[in-house]
Design a protein around this motif. Sequence first.
Motif, PDB file in Angstrom:
ATOM      1  N   ASP A 175       0.841  -1.203   0.000  1.00 45.68           N
ATOM      2  CA  ASP A 175       0.000   0.000   0.000  1.00 45.68           C
ATOM      3  C   ASP A 175       0.876   1.252   0.000  1.00 45.68           C
ATOM      4  OD1 ASP A 175      -2.369  -1.436  -0.013  1.00 45.68           O
ATOM      5  OD2 ASP A 175      -2.746  -1.198   2.136  1.00 45.68           O
ATOM      6  N   SER A 176       1.925   1.240   0.802  1.00 46.26           N
ATOM      7  CA  SER A 176       2.845   2.370   0.863  1.00 46.26           C
ATOM      8  C   SER A 176       3.582   2.537  -0.468  1.00 46.26           C
ATOM      9  CB  SER A 176       3.848   2.165   2.002  1.00 46.26           C
ATOM     10  OG  SER A 176       4.778   3.205   2.042  1.00 46.26           O
ATOM     11  N   LEU A 177       4.017   1.425  -1.043  1.00 42.60           N
ATOM     12  CA  LEU A 177       4.712   1.478  -2.334  1.00 42.60           C
ATOM     13  C   LEU A 177       3.795   2.016  -3.428  1.00 42.60           C
ATOM     14  CD1 LEU A 177       6.643  -1.906  -2.163  1.00 42.60           C
ATOM     15  CD2 LEU A 177       7.616   0.400  -1.981  1.00 42.60           C
ATOM     16  N   LYS A 178       2.531   1.675  -3.357  1.00 42.09           N
ATOM     17  CA  LYS A 178       1.563   2.150  -4.344  1.00 42.09           C
ATOM     18  C   LYS A 178       1.416   3.670  -4.276  1.00 42.09           C
ATOM     19  CE  LYS A 178      -3.014   1.080  -6.097  1.00 42.09           C
ATOM     20  NZ  LYS A 178      -4.196   0.220  -5.930  1.00 42.09           N
ATOM     21  N   LEU A 179       1.422   4.235  -3.079  1.00 39.35           N
ATOM     22  CA  LEU A 179       1.285   5.687  -2.898  1.00 39.35           C
ATOM     23  C   LEU A 179       2.404   6.476  -3.570  1.00 39.35           C
ATOM     24  CD1 LEU A 179       0.177   5.912   0.851  1.00 39.35           C
ATOM     25  CD2 LEU A 179      -1.248   6.266  -1.189  1.00 39.35           C
ATOM     26  N   VAL A 180       3.565   5.854  -3.711  1.00 43.57           N
ATOM     27  CA  VAL A 180       4.713   6.554  -4.301  1.00 43.57           C
ATOM     28  C   VAL A 180       5.056   6.032  -5.696  1.00 43.57           C
ATOM     29  CG1 VAL A 180       5.658   7.151  -2.034  1.00 43.57           C
ATOM     30  CG2 VAL A 180       6.418   5.052  -3.168  1.00 43.57           C
ATOM     31  N   GLY A 181       4.179   5.208  -6.243  1.00 41.72           N
ATOM     32  CA  GLY A 181       4.392   4.706  -7.595  1.00 41.72           C
ATOM     33  C   GLY A 181       5.506   3.682  -7.718  1.00 41.72           C
ATOM     34  N   ALA A 182       5.750   2.939  -6.642  1.00 38.41           N
ATOM     35  CA  ALA A 182       6.838   1.951  -6.663  1.00 38.41           C
ATOM     36  C   ALA A 182       6.330   0.508  -6.663  1.00 38.41           C
ATOM     37  CB  ALA A 182       7.758   2.165  -5.464  1.00 38.41           C
ATOM     38  N   GLU A 183       5.057   0.320  -6.460  1.00 34.05           N
ATOM     39  CA  GLU A 183       4.521  -1.039  -6.376  1.00 34.05           C
ATOM     40  C   GLU A 183       4.822  -1.839  -7.647  1.00 34.05           C
ATOM     41  OE1 GLU A 183       0.332  -3.390  -5.596  1.00 34.05           O
ATOM     42  OE2 GLU A 183       0.266  -1.394  -6.494  1.00 34.05           O
ATOM     43  N   GLY A 184       4.614  -1.232  -8.799  1.00 32.03           N
ATOM     44  CA  GLY A 184       4.790  -1.929 -10.066  1.00 32.03           C
ATOM     45  C   GLY A 184       6.190  -2.461 -10.264  1.00 32.03           C
ATOM     46  N   PHE A 185       7.194  -1.600 -10.103  1.00 29.06           N
ATOM     47  CA  PHE A 185       8.556  -2.074 -10.362  1.00 29.06           C
ATOM     48  C   PHE A 185       9.019  -3.071  -9.306  1.00 29.06           C
ATOM     49  CE2 PHE A 185      10.145   1.633  -7.846  1.00 29.06           C
ATOM     50  CZ  PHE A 185      11.142   1.021  -7.098  1.00 29.06           C
ATOM     51  N   VAL A 186       8.531  -2.948  -8.077  1.00 27.84           N
ATOM     52  CA  VAL A 186       8.920  -3.922  -7.044  1.00 27.84           C
ATOM     53  C   VAL A 186       8.312  -5.283  -7.358  1.00 27.84           C
ATOM     54  CG1 VAL A 186       8.693  -4.546  -4.594  1.00 27.84           C
ATOM     55  CG2 VAL A 186       9.306  -2.197  -5.238  1.00 27.84           C
ATOM     56  N   ARG A 187       7.069  -5.317  -7.767  1.00 25.81           N
ATOM     57  CA  ARG A 187       6.411  -6.594  -8.099  1.00 25.81           C
ATOM     58  C   ARG A 187       7.052  -7.266  -9.317  1.00 25.81           C
ATOM     59  NH1 ARG A 187       1.977  -7.907  -5.137  1.00 25.81           N
ATOM     60  NH2 ARG A 187       0.833  -6.238  -4.113  1.00 25.81           N
ATOM     61  N   GLU A 188       7.682  -6.479 -10.190  1.00 29.59           N
ATOM     62  CA  GLU A 188       8.337  -7.034 -11.379  1.00 29.59           C
ATOM     63  C   GLU A 188       9.728  -7.597 -11.096  1.00 29.59           C
ATOM     64  OE1 GLU A 188       8.288  -4.004 -14.384  1.00 29.59           O
ATOM     65  OE2 GLU A 188       6.097  -4.033 -14.536  1.00 29.59           O
ATOM     66  N   LEU A 189      10.302  -7.253  -9.964  1.00 28.60           N
ATOM     67  CA  LEU A 189      11.632  -7.763  -9.616  1.00 28.60           C
ATOM     68  C   LEU A 189      11.556  -9.258  -9.317  1.00 28.60           C
ATOM     69  CD1 LEU A 189      12.789  -4.820  -7.322  1.00 28.60           C
ATOM     70  CD2 LEU A 189      13.699  -5.391  -9.592  1.00 28.60           C
ATOM     71  N   PRO A 190      12.601 -10.011  -9.629  1.00 26.31           N
ATOM     72  CA  PRO A 190      12.566 -11.472  -9.423  1.00 26.31           C
ATOM     73  C   PRO A 190      12.208 -11.873  -7.989  1.00 26.31           C
ATOM     74  CG  PRO A 190      14.564 -10.826 -10.583  1.00 26.31           C
ATOM     75  CD  PRO A 190      13.863  -9.560 -10.186  1.00 26.31           C
ATOM     76  N   ASN A 191      12.727 -11.155  -7.013  1.00 28.68           N
ATOM     77  CA  ASN A 191      12.488 -11.511  -5.610  1.00 28.68           C
ATOM     78  C   ASN A 191      11.543 -10.546  -4.904  1.00 28.68           C
ATOM     79  OD1 ASN A 191      14.314 -13.766  -5.683  1.00 28.68           O
ATOM     80  ND2 ASN A 191      15.981 -12.285  -5.690  1.00 28.68           N
ATOM     81  N   LYS A 192      10.904  -9.687  -5.665  1.00 30.37           N
ATOM     82  CA  LYS A 192       9.922  -8.717  -5.156  1.00 30.37           C
ATOM     83  C   LYS A 192      10.457  -7.986  -3.921  1.00 30.37           C
ATOM     84  CE  LYS A 192       6.287 -11.250  -7.435  1.00 30.37           C
ATOM     85  NZ  LYS A 192       7.124 -11.455  -8.573  1.00 30.37           N
ATOM     86  N   LEU A 193       9.763  -8.042  -2.803  1.00 27.13           N
ATOM     87  CA  LEU A 193      10.210  -7.329  -1.598  1.00 27.13           C
ATOM     88  C   LEU A 193      11.526  -7.875  -1.050  1.00 27.13           C
ATOM     89  CD1 LEU A 193       6.853  -6.869   0.365  1.00 27.13           C
ATOM     90  CD2 LEU A 193       8.200  -5.092  -0.779  1.00 27.13           C
ATOM     91  N   ASN A 194      11.856  -9.105  -1.384  1.00 26.87           N
ATOM     92  CA  ASN A 194      13.103  -9.714  -0.897  1.00 26.87           C
ATOM     93  C   ASN A 194      14.283  -9.471  -1.826  1.00 26.87           C
ATOM     94  OD1 ASN A 194      12.011 -10.815   1.510  1.00 26.87           O
ATOM     95  ND2 ASN A 194      10.981 -12.348   0.267  1.00 26.87           N
TER      96      ASN A 194
END
Length: 161
Positions: free
Chosen positions: A26-45
């Motif tokens: 939710d926090s990542l979405k507010l700053v427009g970062a959710e998309g690129f984080v979800r696309e990373l191979p390990n996401k939040l990790n």
Amino acid sequence: MINHLSIHDNLLLGMSDDLDEATIYDSLKLVGAEGFVRELPNKLNQRLDPSFDDGTGLSGGQKQRLGVARALLRNGDLMILDEPTSAIDVKAEYSIFNNIYKHHAKKTTLIVSHRFSTVRKAEKIIVMEHGKIIEYGSHKELMDYNGVYKEMFETQAEGYK
């Protein structure tokens, strides 16, 4: 950001409570970062150091988005942001600040910025010169005052005409 740590660990650095994944996204979405984080191979990790086999590098703007997300996750009564979107395009910056003004509305946010589009909506603006406060007020008050703020605002706005 501390490169050898994961996005998750960077976002929660110094916090005593571990937050659930939904709250973090939710926090990542507010700053427009959710998309690129979800696309990373390990996401939040995902580790943020490309010198590791499982690591990756981020752009300056992506790092700034994560930094603002980290500040929002803390949900403190005071949030201080120093040029938080200097490496982010104008359209994304507009969205991020609208979200900050909306989701941090009942709290104090101190924003240091040279971009007038960033501070224009602020309740109060402080203009400093050589370490001293020379003007103080809302955008409208400072424009009506016809001082340094107005001159700088119009100079910056001229570049957009």
